[in-house]
Design a protein around this motif. Sequence first.
Motif, PDB file in Angstrom:
ATOM      1  N   PRO A 108       0.792  -1.228   0.000  1.00  0.00           N
ATOM      2  CA  PRO A 108       0.000   0.000   0.000  1.00  0.00           C
ATOM      3  C   PRO A 108       0.830   1.287   0.000  1.00  0.00           C
ATOM      4  O   PRO A 108       0.438   2.271  -0.635  1.00  0.00           O
ATOM      5  CB  PRO A 108      -0.839  -0.104   1.270  1.00  0.00           C
ATOM      6  CG  PRO A 108      -0.886  -1.552   1.589  1.00  0.00           C
ATOM      7  CD  PRO A 108       0.409  -2.124   1.103  1.00  0.00           C
ATOM      8  N   ALA A 109       1.957   1.297   0.699  1.00  0.00           N
ATOM      9  CA  ALA A 109       2.782   2.520   0.721  1.00  0.00           C
ATOM     10  C   ALA A 109       3.344   2.796  -0.673  1.00  0.00           C
ATOM     11  O   ALA A 109       3.309   3.933  -1.149  1.00  0.00           O
ATOM     12  CB  ALA A 109       3.900   2.400   1.746  1.00  0.00           C
ATOM     13  N   ARG A 110       3.851   1.773  -1.319  1.00  0.00           N
ATOM     14  CA  ARG A 110       4.368   1.941  -2.680  1.00  0.00           C
ATOM     15  C   ARG A 110       3.250   2.386  -3.616  1.00  0.00           C
ATOM     16  O   ARG A 110       3.432   3.280  -4.433  1.00  0.00           O
ATOM     17  CB  ARG A 110       5.001   0.648  -3.186  1.00  0.00           C
ATOM     18  CG  ARG A 110       5.621   0.810  -4.569  1.00  0.00           C
ATOM     19  CD  ARG A 110       6.173  -0.533  -5.078  1.00  0.00           C
ATOM     20  NE  ARG A 110       7.001  -0.381  -6.242  1.00  0.00           N
ATOM     21  CZ  ARG A 110       6.543  -0.252  -7.475  1.00  0.00           C
ATOM     22  NH1 ARG A 110       5.233  -0.246  -7.697  1.00  0.00           N
ATOM     23  NH2 ARG A 110       7.374  -0.116  -8.483  1.00  0.00           N
ATOM     24  N   ASP A 111       2.095   1.750  -3.492  1.00  0.00           N
ATOM     25  CA  ASP A 111       0.961   2.121  -4.348  1.00  0.00           C
ATOM     26  C   ASP A 111       0.591   3.589  -4.158  1.00  0.00           C
ATOM     27  O   ASP A 111       0.319   4.303  -5.129  1.00  0.00           O
ATOM     28  CB  ASP A 111      -0.250   1.235  -4.051  1.00  0.00           C
ATOM     29  CG  ASP A 111      -0.031  -0.224  -4.413  1.00  0.00           C
ATOM     30  OD1 ASP A 111       0.931  -0.542  -5.159  1.00  0.00           O
ATOM     31  OD2 ASP A 111      -0.829  -1.070  -3.928  1.00  0.00           O
ATOM     32  N   ARG A 112       0.589   4.056  -2.909  1.00  0.00           N
ATOM     33  CA  ARG A 112       0.254   5.464  -2.630  1.00  0.00           C
ATOM     34  C   ARG A 112       1.301   6.384  -3.212  1.00  0.00           C
ATOM     35  O   ARG A 112       0.989   7.413  -3.796  1.00  0.00           O
ATOM     36  CB  ARG A 112       0.128   5.686  -1.109  1.00  0.00           C
ATOM     37  CG  ARG A 112      -0.173   7.120  -0.736  1.00  0.00           C
ATOM     38  CD  ARG A 112      -1.509   7.565  -1.323  1.00  0.00           C
ATOM     39  NE  ARG A 112      -1.799   8.934  -0.998  1.00  0.00           N
ATOM     40  CZ  ARG A 112      -1.753   9.945  -1.875  1.00  0.00           C
ATOM     41  NH1 ARG A 112      -1.442   9.736  -3.126  1.00  0.00           N
ATOM     42  NH2 ARG A 112      -2.035  11.170  -1.485  1.00  0.00           N
ATOM     43  N   PHE A 113       2.561   6.007  -3.064  1.00  0.00           N
ATOM     44  CA  PHE A 113       3.660   6.817  -3.604  1.00  0.00           C
ATOM     45  C   PHE A 113       3.561   6.896  -5.130  1.00  0.00           C
ATOM     46  O   PHE A 113       3.645   7.982  -5.711  1.00  0.00           O
ATOM     47  CB  PHE A 113       5.002   6.233  -3.179  1.00  0.00           C
ATOM     48  CG  PHE A 113       6.169   6.899  -3.841  1.00  0.00           C
ATOM     49  CD1 PHE A 113       6.557   8.169  -3.469  1.00  0.00           C
ATOM     50  CD2 PHE A 113       6.862   6.261  -4.861  1.00  0.00           C
ATOM     51  CE1 PHE A 113       7.617   8.807  -4.095  1.00  0.00           C
ATOM     52  CE2 PHE A 113       7.922   6.888  -5.482  1.00  0.00           C
ATOM     53  CZ  PHE A 113       8.302   8.165  -5.104  1.00  0.00           C
ATOM     54  N   VAL A 114       3.386   5.768  -5.782  1.00  0.00           N
ATOM     55  CA  VAL A 114       3.298   5.737  -7.251  1.00  0.00           C
ATOM     56  C   VAL A 114       2.115   6.570  -7.726  1.00  0.00           C
ATOM     57  O   VAL A 114       2.225   7.337  -8.694  1.00  0.00           O
ATOM     58  CB  VAL A 114       3.223   4.280  -7.770  1.00  0.00           C
ATOM     59  CG1 VAL A 114       2.861   4.231  -9.252  1.00  0.00           C
ATOM     60  CG2 VAL A 114       4.546   3.565  -7.518  1.00  0.00           C
ATOM     61  N   SER A 115       0.993   6.464  -7.054  1.00  0.00           N
ATOM     62  CA  SER A 115      -0.186   7.251  -7.419  1.00  0.00           C
ATOM     63  C   SER A 115       0.098   8.750  -7.336  1.00  0.00           C
ATOM     64  O   SER A 115      -0.254   9.517  -8.235  1.00  0.00           O
ATOM     65  CB  SER A 115      -1.358   6.883  -6.505  1.00  0.00           C
ATOM     66  OG  SER A 115      -2.465   7.705  -6.750  1.00  0.00           O
ATOM     67  N   ALA A 116       0.756   9.165  -6.264  1.00  0.00           N
ATOM     68  CA  ALA A 116       1.089  10.586  -6.103  1.00  0.00           C
ATOM     69  C   ALA A 116       2.048  11.057  -7.193  1.00  0.00           C
ATOM     70  O   ALA A 116       1.904  12.163  -7.721  1.00  0.00           O
ATOM     71  CB  ALA A 116       1.692  10.832  -4.719  1.00  0.00           C
ATOM     72  N   GLN A 117       3.007  10.227  -7.549  1.00  0.00           N
ATOM     73  CA  GLN A 117       3.974  10.614  -8.580  1.00  0.00           C
ATOM     74  C   GLN A 117       3.307  10.678  -9.958  1.00  0.00           C
ATOM     75  O   GLN A 117       3.605  11.567 -10.758  1.00  0.00           O
ATOM     76  CB  GLN A 117       5.169   9.660  -8.589  1.00  0.00           C
ATOM     77  CG  GLN A 117       5.971   9.692  -7.295  1.00  0.00           C
ATOM     78  CD  GLN A 117       6.363  11.098  -6.883  1.00  0.00           C
ATOM     79  OE1 GLN A 117       7.167  11.743  -7.527  1.00  0.00           O
ATOM     80  NE2 GLN A 117       5.765  11.600  -5.803  1.00  0.00           N
ATOM     81  N   ARG A 118       2.399   9.758 -10.235  1.00  0.00           N
ATOM     82  CA  ARG A 118       1.654   9.811 -11.507  1.00  0.00           C
ATOM     83  C   ARG A 118       0.796  11.066 -11.571  1.00  0.00           C
ATOM     84  O   ARG A 118       0.706  11.714 -12.614  1.00  0.00           O
ATOM     85  CB  ARG A 118       0.806   8.559 -11.673  1.00  0.00           C
ATOM     86  CG  ARG A 118       1.620   7.357 -12.055  1.00  0.00           C
ATOM     87  CD  ARG A 118       0.744   6.162 -12.382  1.00  0.00           C
ATOM     88  NE  ARG A 118       1.599   5.069 -12.824  1.00  0.00           N
ATOM     89  CZ  ARG A 118       1.410   3.811 -12.523  1.00  0.00           C
ATOM     90  NH1 ARG A 118       0.364   3.452 -11.788  1.00  0.00           N
ATOM     91  NH2 ARG A 118       2.234   2.889 -12.965  1.00  0.00           N
TER      92      ARG A 118
END
Length: 188
Positions: A108-118
């Motif tokens: 979930p942390a990686r998913d949140r980070f990737v979403s923010a960067q996208r």
Amino acid sequence: MLGKALALATQVGLEGVTIGRLADEVGMSKSGLFAHFASKENLAVAILDEAAERFVAFVVTPAFKKPRGEPRLRALIDNWLAWSKADFMPGGCIFVAAGVELDDKPGPARDRFVSAQRDWLSTLSGAAKIAVEEKHFRSDLDTEQLAHEVYSIAYGYHFLRRLVDPEGAEKRARVAFERIIADARVRA
């Protein structure tokens, strides 16, 4: 509490911010913080959410008060360069640290980070598209390429400013940005 967690994460990484360590930092009981977050992973996601909210408030919202087109894109870039120097991030840009830490760690942390960067890449590309609409930038501009280049330069700047060239990194990043913007402009 999340402000303290964010500041701590810039110095020790998301992995280094444990519920116990944060409890000590904020003067709360470990069980009280555990009841709030339930897991270290939830704490990491909450820190990233806090960082994303602050990023929007610090970088995006003020830039969107600027005129559409090139002035707005420039404000996004200027604010982004200032972001990693913000007092609430004593260890530098949390997203640089999170990117290194989470690149090979699913969850979930990686998913949140990737979403923010996208979302951020989309914001940069969208600002460039508006600059095309406003006829500040040429009509054949690949706005996604521009966003990719700006993103790459800014993250390089964040590393170089902290590690290699604290005095010259910003000047060099701005020279690179100016090249990108000059190339994007409508040609006479």
